[in-house]
Design a protein around this motif. Structure first.
Motif, mmCIF file in Angstrom:
data_model
loop_
_atom_site.group_PDB
_atom_site.id
_atom_site.type_symbol
_atom_site.label_atom_id
_atom_site.label_comp_id
_atom_site.label_asym_id
_atom_site.label_seq_id
_atom_site.Cartn_x
_atom_site.Cartn_y
_atom_site.Cartn_z
ATOM 1 N N VAL A 55 17.039 8.926 100.398
ATOM 2 C CA VAL A 55 15.646 8.497 100.448
ATOM 3 C C VAL A 55 15.484 7.059 99.976
ATOM 4 O O VAL A 55 14.485 6.414 100.283
ATOM 5 N N TRP A 56 16.451 6.531 99.250
ATOM 6 C CA TRP A 56 16.291 5.235 98.610
ATOM 7 C C TRP A 56 15.988 4.074 99.559
ATOM 8 O O TRP A 56 15.294 3.139 99.149
ATOM 9 N N LEU A 58 13.842 4.151 101.698
ATOM 10 C CA LEU A 58 12.387 4.243 101.826
ATOM 11 C C LEU A 58 11.696 4.137 100.481
ATOM 12 O O LEU A 58 10.628 3.523 100.360
ATOM 13 N N SER A 59 12.275 4.757 99.447
ATOM 14 C CA SER A 59 11.597 4.822 98.149
ATOM 15 C C SER A 59 12.604 5.107 97.045
ATOM 16 O O SER A 59 13.499 5.945 97.200
ATOM 17 N N THR A 60 12.442 4.391 95.923
ATOM 18 C CA THR A 60 13.219 4.672 94.716
ATOM 19 C C THR A 60 12.315 5.133 93.573
ATOM 20 O O THR A 60 12.773 5.233 92.428
ATOM 21 N N LEU A 283 9.383 9.901 94.193
ATOM 22 C CA LEU A 283 9.793 9.306 95.463
ATOM 23 C C LEU A 283 8.658 9.355 96.485
ATOM 24 O O LEU A 283 8.398 8.382 97.201
ATOM 25 N N SER A 286 5.623 6.990 95.516
ATOM 26 C CA SER A 286 5.920 5.572 95.718
ATOM 27 C C SER A 286 5.852 5.193 97.189
ATOM 28 O O SER A 286 5.396 4.101 97.538
ATOM 29 N N TYR A 287 6.296 6.098 98.062
ATOM 30 C CA TYR A 287 6.313 5.806 99.500
ATOM 31 C C TYR A 287 4.963 6.070 100.153
ATOM 32 O O TYR A 287 4.585 5.399 101.113
ATOM 33 N N ARG A 288 4.218 7.032 99.632
ATOM 34 C CA ARG A 288 2.919 7.401 100.210
ATOM 35 C C ARG A 288 1.850 7.381 99.115
ATOM 36 O O ARG A 288 1.340 8.420 98.702
ATOM 37 N N TYR A 324 14.313 14.492 100.855
ATOM 38 C CA TYR A 324 14.305 13.650 102.052
ATOM 39 C C TYR A 324 13.155 14.016 102.978
ATOM 40 O O TYR A 324 12.408 13.150 103.442
ATOM 41 N N VAL A 327 9.624 13.121 101.681
ATOM 42 C CA VAL A 327 9.242 11.717 101.822
ATOM 43 C C VAL A 327 9.014 11.352 103.283
ATOM 44 O O VAL A 327 8.027 10.683 103.625
ATOM 45 N N SER A 328 9.898 11.770 104.167
ATOM 46 C CA SER A 328 9.919 11.225 105.530
ATOM 47 C C SER A 328 9.151 12.040 106.559
ATOM 48 O O SER A 328 8.689 11.482 107.559
#
Length: 425
Positions: A55-56, A58-60, A283, A286-288, A324, A327-328
């Protein structure tokens, strides 16, 4: 020894997959404080299962402040720069205090699973190394005595830690420590956190032999809180994981994490499973960042890997957390709605008979049409190709296929001209 089943995993060096031990310093004041761990090289099974590093790209977890309401947090090289703030709410210890920021080591281990930095030396790292940790210490050198079951705390103490995390702008609050008492103070603190759009993740605790019946783990049992059970290495729920208030499960048996001061070691318990879920939430947030805490919970439930007992079981909840996909994946908004029961359609016998007769008529019509078409093709072929066949005597009109003839691979020289005439004398 450590009351939370923390135990040192001193792994000896062997063939590149063993551990290089670090000499542990003496405990500061009490012999029951956890000492440093070891340098465990292999990648833990829990990381192989969840693969957070996928996932990193995209987001850490950057920008997330994850509060850990537990036994405190001690320094560790892999937590360098990750421990943003620390505060103590634990009642005074009986006897001489160790002075350790985390005597029992649980909070340090939970913090490591959430945000430990990756290194080139060991395989272990945190789920969201870009996140920051807020440590609220609610347990001192030992758990309060005289409480049943053991290793539980007063709800007011948890409420104090949660309220502090809210005031320090936490985006995620992890509560590895369990109480089995409902209280207005704790319920109010959780509701306050949820109203501030904070995601609250809590361990459901472990069953103990001969414990009183009817125990309910808090704050995991409150509405809006993500309750987490423990998964073993064989993919099944851990034997002692409590089957109450479980929404998700994550690795929690024989997992590797950071120890106080330095090194790594093996730990077990639902508190560490809750850390894996909290890291996943970091995660996702941070991404959403536009998602609410309710939307994030629904996303984690919708993307969880199905468990052996199916969705909604008491032991597994929605299944195994899946960083994963959480997040995605694209998740449809709204709540699932159960379909109405299927009502069989009753057909009148006369209507059914008439429909059957029509179907037979259609089949006959189709068969006759196909036969008529075949007859037309046959007559056309006779009319067009018949005269041509009579003129040719019904012989094949195609040229014969040339055949290869045998030739000598080494022919003799050609006959000379007039070689058959007698020679003159």
């Amino acid at each position: 020894m450590n009351a939370k089943r923390l135990r040192t995993a001193l792994v000896t060096a062997a063939a590149g997959l063993a551990a290089v031990t670090v000499a542990p310093p003496a405990a500061q004041a009490q012999q029951n404080c956890v000492v440093s761990g070891s340098l465990v090289v292999p990648v833990p099974w829990s990381q192989q299962l969840l693969a957070p590093d996928r996932v990193w790209p995209l987001s850490t977890g950057a920008g997330q402040r994850v509060a850990v309401v537990s036994t405190g947090a001690a320094d560790n090289p892999q937590l360098t720069g990750r421990l943003a703030e620390r505060a103590t709410f634990a009642p005074p210890d009986t006897g001489q205090s160790s002075g350790s920021p985390d005597c029992l080591g649980t909070g340090t281990g939970v913090s490591g699973i959430i945000a430990a930095l990756p290194t080139t030396v060991v395989g272990f790292h945190g789920m969201a190394p870009g996140a920051q940790i807020l440590s609220a210490k609610v347990v001192g050198d030992q758990y309060p005595s005289g409480r049943e079951p053991r290793e539980s705390v007063a709800p007011q103490t948890l409420a104090n830690g949660i309220n502090w995390a809210v005031d320090r702008n936490a985006t995620i609050i992890t509560v590895p420590t369990v109480t089995y008492e409902d209280s207005p103070a704790l319920r109010g603190a959780v509701q306050r956190a949820l109203s501030r759009n904070i995601v609250v993740v809590a361990a459901v605790g472990e069953r103990a032999p001969n414990e009183p019946g009817g125990l309910v783990p808090y704050p995991a049992a409150y509405d809006g809180v993500i309750g987490v059970g423990s998964l073993a290495e064989n993919g099944l729920v851990a034997d002692d994981s409590r089957a109450q208030a479980v929404d998700l499960v994550a690795p929690g048996a024989n997992v590797v994490t950071t120890y106080p001061n330095s090194g790594l070691g093996a730990v077990a318990g639902t508190e560490y499973a809750a850390a894996y879920v909290a890291g996943t939430v970091a995660l996702v947030r941070s991404y959403r960042p536009q998602l609410s805490n309710q939307d994030i919970a629904k996303r984690l439930y919708a993307t969880a890997a199905p468990a052996p007992e199916g969705t909604g079981s008491a032991s597994y909840g929605y299944g195994v957390v899946n960083p994963y996909q959480a997040v995605s994946d694209d998740v449809v908004a709204g709540n699932p709605v159960a379909l109405p029961p299927l009502t069989p359609v009753t057909v009148d016998p006369e209507v059914a008979a008439r429909q059957a007769a029509e179907n037979r008529s259609d089949e006959w019509a189709l068969g006759l049409a196909a036969g008529g078409f075949a007859l037309v093709v046959l007559v056309t072929a006779i009319v067009v190709f018949g005269p041509l066949g009579r003129r040719r005597g019904w012989r094949n009109g195609l040229a014969p296929v040339p055949q290869d003839r045998f030739e000598d691979e080494r022919p003799e020289p050609p006959v000379e001209l007039f070689s058959d005439r007698p020679k003159r004398s």
